[in-house]
Design a protein around this motif. Structure first.
Motif, PDB file in Angstrom:
ATOM      1  N   PRO A  77      35.099  66.629   2.327  1.00  0.00           N
ATOM      2  CA  PRO A  77      36.375  66.633   1.609  1.00  0.00           C
ATOM      3  C   PRO A  77      36.983  65.232   1.631  1.00  0.00           C
ATOM      4  N   PRO A  78      37.853  64.938   0.678  1.00  0.00           N
ATOM      5  CA  PRO A  78      38.535  63.644   0.712  1.00  0.00           C
ATOM      6  C   PRO A  78      39.499  63.575   1.891  1.00  0.00           C
ATOM      7  N   SER A  79      39.701  62.391   2.407  1.00  0.00           N
ATOM      8  CA  SER A  79      40.662  62.217   3.483  1.00  0.00           C
ATOM      9  C   SER A  79      42.080  62.407   2.959  1.00  0.00           C
ATOM     10  N   THR A  80      43.006  62.612   3.864  1.00  0.00           N
ATOM     11  CA  THR A  80      44.416  62.731   3.470  1.00  0.00           C
ATOM     12  C   THR A  80      44.878  61.475   2.743  1.00  0.00           C
ATOM     13  N   LEU A  81      44.445  60.304   3.222  1.00  0.00           N
ATOM     14  CA  LEU A  81      44.832  59.051   2.576  1.00  0.00           C
ATOM     15  C   LEU A  81      44.308  58.992   1.149  1.00  0.00           C
ATOM     16  N   ARG A  82      43.067  59.387   0.942  1.00  0.00           N
ATOM     17  CA  ARG A  82      42.513  59.396  -0.421  1.00  0.00           C
ATOM     18  C   ARG A  82      43.324  60.321  -1.332  1.00  0.00           C
ATOM     19  N   GLN A  83      43.711  61.471  -0.807  1.00  0.00           N
ATOM     20  CA  GLN A  83      44.498  62.395  -1.621  1.00  0.00           C
ATOM     21  C   GLN A  83      45.856  61.793  -1.964  1.00  0.00           C
ATOM     22  N   LEU A  84      46.503  61.165  -0.976  1.00  0.00           N
ATOM     23  CA  LEU A  84      47.816  60.580  -1.216  1.00  0.00           C
ATOM     24  C   LEU A  84      47.746  59.434  -2.218  1.00  0.00           C
ATOM     25  N   LEU A  85      46.632  58.680  -2.172  1.00  0.00           N
ATOM     26  CA  LEU A  85      46.463  57.549  -3.088  1.00  0.00           C
ATOM     27  C   LEU A  85      45.792  57.953  -4.398  1.00  0.00           C
ATOM     28  N   ALA A  86      45.412  59.251  -4.524  1.00  0.00           N
ATOM     29  CA  ALA A  86      44.704  59.749  -5.708  1.00  0.00           C
ATOM     30  C   ALA A  86      43.448  58.929  -5.979  1.00  0.00           C
ATOM     31  N   ARG A  87      42.659  58.719  -4.913  1.00  0.00           N
ATOM     32  CA  ARG A  87      41.401  57.984  -5.022  1.00  0.00           C
ATOM     33  C   ARG A  87      40.254  58.918  -4.646  1.00  0.00           C
ATOM     34  N   PRO A  88      39.765  59.716  -5.602  1.00  0.00           N
ATOM     35  CA  PRO A  88      38.699  60.682  -5.286  1.00  0.00           C
ATOM     36  C   PRO A  88      37.397  60.006  -4.885  1.00  0.00           C
TER      37      PRO A  88
END
Length: 299
Positions: A77-88
């Protein structure tokens, strides 16, 4: 003949194993219900489903991939940071992949199209099916959803704070988290029934066949990886109904307006006091609008 409600399974040509249920008379026009982020097929209001059945429709409910008893992806799964930055991540699946699952399920269940009803992320999936598979779409109903345009439909800061909470580790925590989120999202005029909602949360927890938190994170990533779909949904030719509330804290009402504006000849209904939830208290009001739409467009 009416079919008994039970979980059924099919491995689709794309490789996804989908769990689904069918209710209703075999001769009724088909309706496919596509649920939202992290929601399994049991999350649809019983009153809403009953209203569709009473109108003579054959109702199909499915677990999206990474939810319920359908396939869970093996990619991290994407990390929380990736989700917050919308960087899939590069290995992310997209709403188009989830739409292909829905389209292949319709084809598996027999020839002919279906009415599509999707809510929130399910609305995005339904929009994508209607745009890419017009031959499988009788009509589209998009419930409290949006287009992917980052300028519209954005969540409130208070909602983002709740979404950032650690995922539940057991059934009791899952129930508390569900009650907290649904109370926050329900709007001002249609409060939740805590007993009913707790039952939904328990069913979802018991039916989750994989890592639910990871699955939801990958679904968030699918939305982000799909970007702005405004140009795509502008190609939709199916009769379209857009329903949203004016008290939505996770998909701001601007998302519903943008959806109705993008889809040619779409009709929009804005329900005062409605938020981002479909409890039994609201189900019959929404069902009246939806059944009317389906009856006008059935073939």
């Amino acid at each position: 003949m009416r079919e008994d409600t039970e979980d059924r399974f099919v491995t689709l040509p794309g490789g996804t194993r989908v769990c689904y249920r069918i209710d209703g008379m075999s001769g009724g026009s088909r309706v496919l219900l596509i649920a939202g982020l992290g929601e399994d097929l049991t999350m649809w209001s019983g009153r809403f489903v009953a209203a569709l059945l009473a109108a003579g429709f054959r109702v199909i409910r499915m677990d999206n991939r990474d939810c319920g008893r359908s396939t869970y992806a093996t990619t991290p799964p994407p990390s929380t940071l990736r989700q917050l930055l919308a960087r899939p991540r590069r290995d992310a699946y997209t709403l188009a992949d989830m739409a292909a699952d829905a389209a292949q399920l319709i084809e598996h269940l027999g020839p002919g199209p279906a009415h599509l009803i999707g809510r929130s992320m399910g609305g995005m999936i339904a929009q994508t099916v209607a745009a890419r598979y017009p031959e499988l779409t009788t009509s589209l109903t998009s419930l409290y959803s949006t287009t992917g345009d980052p300028r519209v439909g954005q969540p409130a800061a208070s909602t983002m704070a709740l979404l950032a909470a650690p995922p539940p580790r057991n059934r009791e925590q899952a129930v508390r988290a569900h009650l907290r989120m649904t109370a926050h999202l329900a709007g001002t005029e249609f409060p939740i029934d805590e007993v009913e909602e707790a039952g939904h949360a328990v069913q979802t927890w018991n039916r989750t066949a994989g890592d639910g938190a990871a699955g939801t994170a990958r679904q968030v990533q699918a939305i982000q990886a799909s970007g702005d779909r405004t140009a795509e949904i502008a190609r939709i030719t199916a009769p379209t109904l857009v329903i949203n509330g004016d008290r939505d804290r996770i998909v701001a009402p601007s998302g519903g307006h943008a959806t109705a504006t993008a889809i040619p000849d779409a009709r929009q209904v804005v329900i005062p006091g409605m938020g981002h939830h479909l409890p039994d208290a609201l189900a019959l009001l929404v069902a009246d609008h939806v059944v009317g739409h389906l009856e006008r467009t059935s073939t």
